[in-house]
Design an enzyme around this catalytic site. Structure first.
Site, mmCIF file in Angstrom:
data_model
loop_
_atom_site.group_PDB
_atom_site.id
_atom_site.type_symbol
_atom_site.label_atom_id
_atom_site.label_comp_id
_atom_site.label_asym_id
_atom_site.label_seq_id
_atom_site.Cartn_x
_atom_site.Cartn_y
_atom_site.Cartn_z
ATOM 1 C CG ASN A 12 -47.780 5.064 80.757
ATOM 2 O OD1 ASN A 12 -47.839 5.113 81.987
ATOM 3 N ND2 ASN A 12 -48.844 5.118 79.983
ATOM 4 N NE ARG A 23 -47.197 0.742 103.416
ATOM 5 C CZ ARG A 23 -46.095 0.192 103.949
ATOM 6 N NH1 ARG A 23 -45.047 0.948 104.251
ATOM 7 N NH2 ARG A 23 -46.058 -1.123 104.152
ATOM 8 C CG HIS A 48 -54.446 6.373 80.640
ATOM 9 N ND1 HIS A 48 -54.648 5.470 79.609
ATOM 10 C CD2 HIS A 48 -55.671 6.827 80.964
ATOM 11 C CE1 HIS A 48 -55.937 5.388 79.336
ATOM 12 N NE2 HIS A 48 -56.578 6.204 80.131
ATOM 13 C CG HIS A 55 -52.189 4.542 87.294
ATOM 14 N ND1 HIS A 55 -52.617 5.583 86.489
ATOM 15 C CD2 HIS A 55 -52.495 3.402 86.623
ATOM 16 C CE1 HIS A 55 -53.129 5.075 85.382
ATOM 17 N NE2 HIS A 55 -53.086 3.765 85.439
ATOM 18 C CD GLU A 79 -51.551 6.744 76.722
ATOM 19 O OE1 GLU A 79 -51.761 6.062 77.735
ATOM 20 O OE2 GLU A 79 -50.980 6.303 75.715
ATOM 21 C CB THR A 109 -55.233 -2.292 81.269
ATOM 22 O OG1 THR A 109 -54.224 -1.453 80.661
ATOM 23 C CG2 THR A 109 -55.357 -3.582 80.463
ATOM 24 C CG HIS A 200 -51.606 -2.029 75.989
ATOM 25 N ND1 HIS A 200 -52.243 -1.154 76.848
ATOM 26 C CD2 HIS A 200 -51.708 -3.256 76.550
ATOM 27 C CE1 HIS A 200 -52.743 -1.837 77.883
ATOM 28 N NE2 HIS A 200 -52.435 -3.108 77.720
ATOM 29 N N GLY A 223 -44.802 1.535 79.195
ATOM 30 C CA GLY A 223 -44.864 1.759 80.636
ATOM 31 C C GLY A 223 -44.672 0.497 81.449
ATOM 32 C CG HIS A 224 -47.124 -3.415 83.094
ATOM 33 N ND1 HIS A 224 -48.012 -3.179 84.111
ATOM 34 C CD2 HIS A 224 -46.588 -4.639 83.331
ATOM 35 C CE1 HIS A 224 -48.025 -4.217 84.927
ATOM 36 N NE2 HIS A 224 -47.178 -5.120 84.479
HETATM 37 C C1 LIG Z 1 -53.527 3.376 76.290
HETATM 38 C C2 LIG Z 1 -52.622 2.299 76.745
HETATM 39 O O1 LIG Z 1 -52.481 1.291 76.131
HETATM 40 C C3 LIG Z 1 -51.834 2.510 77.936
HETATM 41 O O2 LIG Z 1 -51.125 3.650 77.737
HETATM 42 C C4 LIG Z 1 -52.610 2.749 79.177
HETATM 43 O O3 LIG Z 1 -52.104 3.883 79.814
HETATM 44 C C5 LIG Z 1 -52.439 1.629 80.113
HETATM 45 O O4 LIG Z 1 -53.161 1.993 81.262
HETATM 46 P P1 LIG Z 1 -52.768 1.303 82.663
HETATM 47 O O5 LIG Z 1 -51.349 1.707 82.957
HETATM 48 O O6 LIG Z 1 -53.797 1.876 83.609
HETATM 49 O O7 LIG Z 1 -52.896 -0.178 82.429
HETATM 50 N N1 LIG Z 2 -49.988 3.909 75.103
HETATM 51 C C1 LIG Z 2 -49.275 2.801 75.691
HETATM 52 C C2 LIG Z 2 -48.619 3.243 76.956
HETATM 53 O O1 LIG Z 2 -48.516 4.430 77.225
HETATM 54 C C3 LIG Z 2 -48.059 2.239 77.865
HETATM 55 O O2 LIG Z 2 -48.648 0.986 77.735
HETATM 56 P P1 LIG Z 2 -47.946 -0.204 78.567
HETATM 57 O O3 LIG Z 2 -46.522 -0.272 78.103
HETATM 58 O O4 LIG Z 2 -48.044 0.164 80.020
HETATM 59 O O5 LIG Z 2 -48.729 -1.439 78.200
#
Ligand SMILES: CC(=O)[C@@H](O)[C@H](O)COP(=O)(O)O
Ligand SMILES: NCC(=O)COP(=O)(O)O
Length: 259
Positions: A12, A23, A48, A55, A79, A109, A200, A223-224
């Site tokens: 993600n 920026r 997403h 973002h 998503e 989120t 997540h 992602g995060h």
């Molecule tokens: C659905 C989910 O759990 C994540 O994929 C979502 O994309 C997180 O969104 P943010 O990156 O905006 O926190």
């Molecule tokens: N559906 C979960 C996702 O795409 C990413 O979630 P996260 O790793 O950013 O919490």
């Protein structure tokens, strides 16, 4: 001994876009991040595109769709809330997968899944439209076994188990209780004829344990934590590290199934 398909890693890239948007310089590049992750072996890219474009922006979605067109083995997962802006992207881009998430417009989120039966009536036609477009539908769900048959009944192909409660418990004595919850939810989903995704707050610490305990996870979207790791390790080494966690978790699961 049954062999299970390797759990796919979908990266993600929301958080690359979040930094870029601070920026007007176009860096860090979302497209470059996706390219480097795919070159390193990621199985797909997830975005997403929230209505407030905090973002991922619409232009990112279209550029990533074009990039993924050059990667026939990789999947594009978009998503969002289908009652907000998601369906326009699905109609225009026709990604491999649409993940329906019940987020409100300004939500901090994603923090919960759909609820049945109350959400069934408005989701069913939108799921049907996706399927007519050839787009697989995954519903973002809490790990509640009793909800899985209803998710299948509205036409979903898969569910994505919302894994934050597991991630929050991972370093506590509640880890095994949480894993038991997700195992039961995944088993109920499979019994109902659904594929199982998860996502997540998954990370390099908690991913292998999850896959060792929870059966049949076809895809994790991360992602995060992955992007945070990439700030230290670079995209390529980070993707390799997450793939190793996937392999470790699946190996442990295969071992436990043989016992
Ligand atoms: C659905 C989910 O759990 C994540 O994929 C979502 O994309 C997180 O969104 P943010 O990156 O905006 O926190
Ligand atoms: N559906 C979960 C996702 O795409 C990413 O979630 P996260 O790793 O950013 O919490």
């Amino acid at each position: 001994m049954t062999t299970h398909p390797r759990t796919a890693l979908s990266v993600n890239v929301n958080k690359v876009a979040l930094v870029r948007n601070t920026r007007h310089l176009g860096i860090p590049s979302v497209l470059r991040a996706a390219q480097l992750c795919l070159e390193a072996g990621a199985d797909g890219i997830t975005v997403h595109p929230r209505p407030d474009e905090r973002h991922i922006r619409a232009q990112d979605v279209y550029e990533l769709a074009e990039l993924l067109g050059q990667w026939p083995e990789a999947e594009f997962n978009i998503e969002g809330n289908p009652t907000h802006n998601l369906m326009e992207f699905i109609r225009q881009v026709r990604p491999h997968q649409a993940t329906f998430v019940p987020d409100s417009v300004g939500q901090f989120t994603s923090d919960h899944g759909w609820n049945f039966p109350q959400d069934a009536e408005r989701l069913e036609p939108l799921i049907q439209e996706c399927r007519e477009l050839g787009v697989r539908v995954s519903l973002f769900m809490d790990p509640i076994p009793e909800q899985m048959a209803a998710a299948r009944a509205v036409g979903a192909d898969r569910v994505e188990l919302y894994t934050e409660p597991y991630a929050a418990a991972w370093a506590t004595p509640q880890r095994s209780d949480q894993l038991a919850r997700y195992r039961l939810a995944a088993q109920a989903a499979i019994t109902a004829g659904l594929g199982v995704n998860a996502g997540h707050d998954l990370n390099r610490d908690n991913l292998a344990d999850f896959l060792a305990a929870v059966p049949g996870v076809l895809e994790v979207s991360i992602g995060h934590a992955l992007i945070a790791d990439a700030l230290e390790l670079g995209y390529a080494d980070t993707v390799t590290a997450y793939q190793r966690c996937i392999d470790q978790g699946m190996a442990e699961r295969a071992l436990s199934e043989r016992r």
